[in-house]
Design a protein around this motif. Structure first.
Motif, PDB file in Angstrom:
ATOM      1  N   GLY A  35       4.037 -17.806  -3.456  1.00 28.59           N
ATOM      2  CA  GLY A  35       4.716 -17.260  -4.763  1.00 28.59           C
ATOM      3  C   GLY A  35       3.979 -16.338  -5.612  1.00 28.59           C
ATOM      4  N   GLN A  36       2.831 -16.080  -5.393  1.00 23.41           N
ATOM      5  CA  GLN A  36       1.762 -15.074  -5.858  1.00 23.41           C
ATOM      6  C   GLN A  36       2.313 -13.718  -5.217  1.00 23.41           C
ATOM      7  OE1 GLN A  36      -1.920 -16.881  -5.030  1.00 23.41           O
ATOM      8  NE2 GLN A  36      -2.222 -17.268  -7.122  1.00 23.41           N
ATOM      9  N   TRP A  37       1.893 -12.503  -5.911  1.00 28.51           N
ATOM     10  CA  TRP A  37       1.915 -11.335  -5.546  1.00 28.51           C
ATOM     11  C   TRP A  37       0.615 -10.675  -5.659  1.00 28.51           C
ATOM     12  CZ3 TRP A  37       6.491  -8.393  -4.392  1.00 28.51           C
ATOM     13  CH2 TRP A  37       7.645  -9.179  -4.460  1.00 28.51           C
ATOM     14  N   LEU A  38       0.581  -9.777  -4.427  1.00 29.00           N
ATOM     15  CA  LEU A  38      -0.673  -8.992  -4.240  1.00 29.00           C
ATOM     16  C   LEU A  38      -0.256  -7.586  -4.816  1.00 29.00           C
ATOM     17  CD1 LEU A  38      -2.267 -10.270  -0.975  1.00 29.00           C
ATOM     18  CD2 LEU A  38      -2.637 -11.070  -3.235  1.00 29.00           C
ATOM     19  N   VAL A  39      -0.948  -6.979  -5.711  1.00 27.48           N
ATOM     20  CA  VAL A  39      -0.751  -5.692  -6.422  1.00 27.48           C
ATOM     21  C   VAL A  39      -1.857  -4.775  -6.064  1.00 27.48           C
ATOM     22  CG1 VAL A  39       0.021  -4.655  -8.333  1.00 27.48           C
ATOM     23  CG2 VAL A  39       1.018  -6.714  -7.628  1.00 27.48           C
ATOM     24  N   GLN A  40      -1.898  -3.635  -5.727  1.00 27.92           N
ATOM     25  CA  GLN A  40      -2.817  -2.616  -5.840  1.00 27.92           C
ATOM     26  C   GLN A  40      -2.442  -1.282  -6.292  1.00 27.92           C
ATOM     27  OE1 GLN A  40      -4.029  -1.538  -1.587  1.00 27.92           O
ATOM     28  NE2 GLN A  40      -6.291  -1.290  -2.281  1.00 27.92           N
ATOM     29  N   PHE A  41      -3.027  -0.869  -7.250  1.00 27.80           N
ATOM     30  CA  PHE A  41      -2.550   0.519  -7.891  1.00 27.80           C
ATOM     31  C   PHE A  41      -2.938   1.679  -7.263  1.00 27.80           C
ATOM     32  CE2 PHE A  41      -2.649  -2.923 -11.151  1.00 27.80           C
ATOM     33  CZ  PHE A  41      -1.515  -2.601 -11.981  1.00 27.80           C
ATOM     34  N   GLN A  42      -4.108   1.820  -6.479  1.00 27.28           N
ATOM     35  CA  GLN A  42      -4.688   2.768  -5.710  1.00 27.28           C
ATOM     36  C   GLN A  42      -5.121   2.524  -4.506  1.00 27.28           C
ATOM     37  OE1 GLN A  42      -4.705   5.933  -7.053  1.00 27.28           O
ATOM     38  NE2 GLN A  42      -4.189   5.228  -9.017  1.00 27.28           N
ATOM     39  N   PRO A  43      -4.681   3.307  -3.293  1.00 25.66           N
ATOM     40  CA  PRO A  43      -4.971   2.969  -1.963  1.00 25.66           C
ATOM     41  C   PRO A  43      -6.434   2.401  -1.766  1.00 25.66           C
ATOM     42  CG  PRO A  43      -4.342   5.164  -2.042  1.00 25.66           C
ATOM     43  CD  PRO A  43      -4.522   4.652  -3.496  1.00 25.66           C
ATOM     44  N   PRO A  91      -8.986  -2.009  -6.226  1.00 22.57           N
ATOM     45  CA  PRO A  91      -9.194  -3.601  -5.790  1.00 22.57           C
ATOM     46  C   PRO A  91      -7.706  -4.010  -5.698  1.00 22.57           C
ATOM     47  CG  PRO A  91      -9.500  -3.312  -8.157  1.00 22.57           C
ATOM     48  CD  PRO A  91      -9.616  -1.881  -7.330  1.00 22.57           C
ATOM     49  N   VAL A  92      -7.287  -5.309  -5.417  1.00 23.01           N
ATOM     50  CA  VAL A  92      -5.966  -6.035  -5.105  1.00 23.01           C
ATOM     51  C   VAL A  92      -6.110  -6.876  -6.228  1.00 23.01           C
ATOM     52  CG1 VAL A  92      -4.783  -7.516  -3.686  1.00 23.01           C
ATOM     53  CG2 VAL A  92      -5.991  -5.862  -2.801  1.00 23.01           C
ATOM     54  N   CYS A  93      -5.073  -6.781  -7.208  1.00 24.19           N
ATOM     55  CA  CYS A  93      -4.976  -7.892  -8.229  1.00 24.19           C
ATOM     56  C   CYS A  93      -3.825  -8.944  -7.833  1.00 24.19           C
ATOM     57  CB  CYS A  93      -4.299  -7.062  -9.299  1.00 24.19           C
ATOM     58  SG  CYS A  93      -5.366  -5.735  -9.986  1.00 24.19           S
ATOM     59  N   VAL A  94      -4.022 -10.216  -8.280  1.00 23.09           N
ATOM     60  CA  VAL A  94      -3.230 -11.122  -7.946  1.00 23.09           C
ATOM     61  C   VAL A  94      -2.491 -11.630  -9.350  1.00 23.09           C
ATOM     62  CG1 VAL A  94      -3.054 -13.467  -7.016  1.00 23.09           C
ATOM     63  CG2 VAL A  94      -4.698 -12.018  -6.318  1.00 23.09           C
ATOM     64  N   LEU A  95      -1.112 -11.530  -8.932  1.00 23.52           N
ATOM     65  CA  LEU A  95      -0.108 -12.122 -10.028  1.00 23.52           C
ATOM     66  C   LEU A  95       0.431 -13.179  -9.783  1.00 23.52           C
ATOM     67  CD1 LEU A  95       1.759  -8.557 -10.698  1.00 23.52           C
ATOM     68  CD2 LEU A  95      -0.343  -9.292 -11.708  1.00 23.52           C
ATOM     69  N   THR A  96       0.804 -14.034 -10.818  1.00 22.28           N
ATOM     70  CA  THR A  96       1.063 -15.605 -10.273  1.00 22.28           C
ATOM     71  C   THR A  96       2.324 -15.872  -9.796  1.00 22.28           C
ATOM     72  OG1 THR A  96       1.562 -16.067 -12.633  1.00 22.28           O
ATOM     73  CG2 THR A  96      -0.866 -16.413 -11.902  1.00 22.28           C
ATOM     74  N   GLY A  97       3.208 -14.680 -10.126  1.00 23.55           N
ATOM     75  CA  GLY A  97       4.705 -14.955  -9.791  1.00 23.55           C
ATOM     76  C   GLY A  97       5.750 -13.901  -9.979  1.00 23.55           C
ATOM     77  N   PRO A  98       6.852 -14.191  -9.963  1.00 25.04           N
ATOM     78  CA  PRO A  98       7.867 -12.993 -10.235  1.00 25.04           C
ATOM     79  C   PRO A  98       7.860 -12.524 -11.787  1.00 25.04           C
ATOM     80  CG  PRO A  98       8.797 -14.777  -8.981  1.00 25.04           C
ATOM     81  CD  PRO A  98       7.591 -15.306  -9.129  1.00 25.04           C
ATOM     82  N   ALA A  99       7.596 -13.517 -12.514  1.00 23.96           N
ATOM     83  CA  ALA A  99       7.536 -13.025 -13.958  1.00 23.96           C
ATOM     84  C   ALA A  99       6.561 -12.251 -14.468  1.00 23.96           C
ATOM     85  CB  ALA A  99       7.440 -14.167 -15.139  1.00 23.96           C
ATOM     86  N   ASP A 100       5.181 -12.159 -13.533  1.00 24.55           N
ATOM     87  CA  ASP A 100       4.372 -11.213 -13.765  1.00 24.55           C
ATOM     88  C   ASP A 100       4.539  -9.914 -13.234  1.00 24.55           C
ATOM     89  OD1 ASP A 100       2.768 -13.022 -15.031  1.00 24.55           O
ATOM     90  OD2 ASP A 100       1.603 -13.487 -13.355  1.00 24.55           O
ATOM     91  N   VAL A 101       5.296  -9.853 -12.047  1.00 18.44           N
ATOM     92  CA  VAL A 101       5.804  -8.627 -11.468  1.00 18.44           C
ATOM     93  C   VAL A 101       6.836  -8.081 -12.471  1.00 18.44           C
ATOM     94  CG1 VAL A 101       6.997  -7.596  -9.485  1.00 18.44           C
ATOM     95  CG2 VAL A 101       5.462  -9.464  -9.267  1.00 18.44           C
ATOM     96  N   VAL A 102       7.603  -8.708 -13.101  1.00 17.49           N
ATOM     97  CA  VAL A 102       8.797  -8.035 -13.956  1.00 17.49           C
ATOM     98  C   VAL A 102       8.071  -7.709 -15.069  1.00 17.49           C
ATOM     99  CG1 VAL A 102      10.827  -8.513 -15.375  1.00 17.49           C
ATOM    100  CG2 VAL A 102      10.622  -9.500 -12.849  1.00 17.49           C
TER     101      VAL A 102
END
Length: 78
Positions: free
Chosen positions: A38-46, A49-60
């Motif tokens: 249920g977590q999301w891995l997010v990367q701003f630049q190629p 670093p990879v950031c970990v978001l805890t769930g859909p609410a963090d992505v929104v």
């Protein structure tokens, strides 16, 4: 700016996925990938670093914050 009204429900995985897709297509994120937990891995630049978001609410929330930043930057340049 008019404040956002409170949500009546928690964001769903489908909503988070749609927003993640928009952010990646608009090149505001390099990647956003959901994990089985249920977590999301997010990367701003190629090469960033990879950031970990805890769930859909963090992505929104990330999408809302990005949208707010874009809108406030546009209004300042007018």
């Amino acid at each position: 700016m008019i404040p956002r009204p409170p949500r009546s429900s928690e964001p769903t995985t489908a909503e988070a996925s749609a927003w993640a897709d928009v952010l990646v297509r608009r090149r505001l994120l390099h990647a956003a990938v959901p994990t089985p937990t249920g977590q999301w891995l997010v990367q701003f630049q190629p090469d960033g670093p990879v950031c970990v978001l805890t769930g859909p609410a963090d992505v929104v929330e990330l999408a809302a914050t990005t949208q707010h930043h874009i809108r406030s930057t546009r209004s300042e340049s007018r």
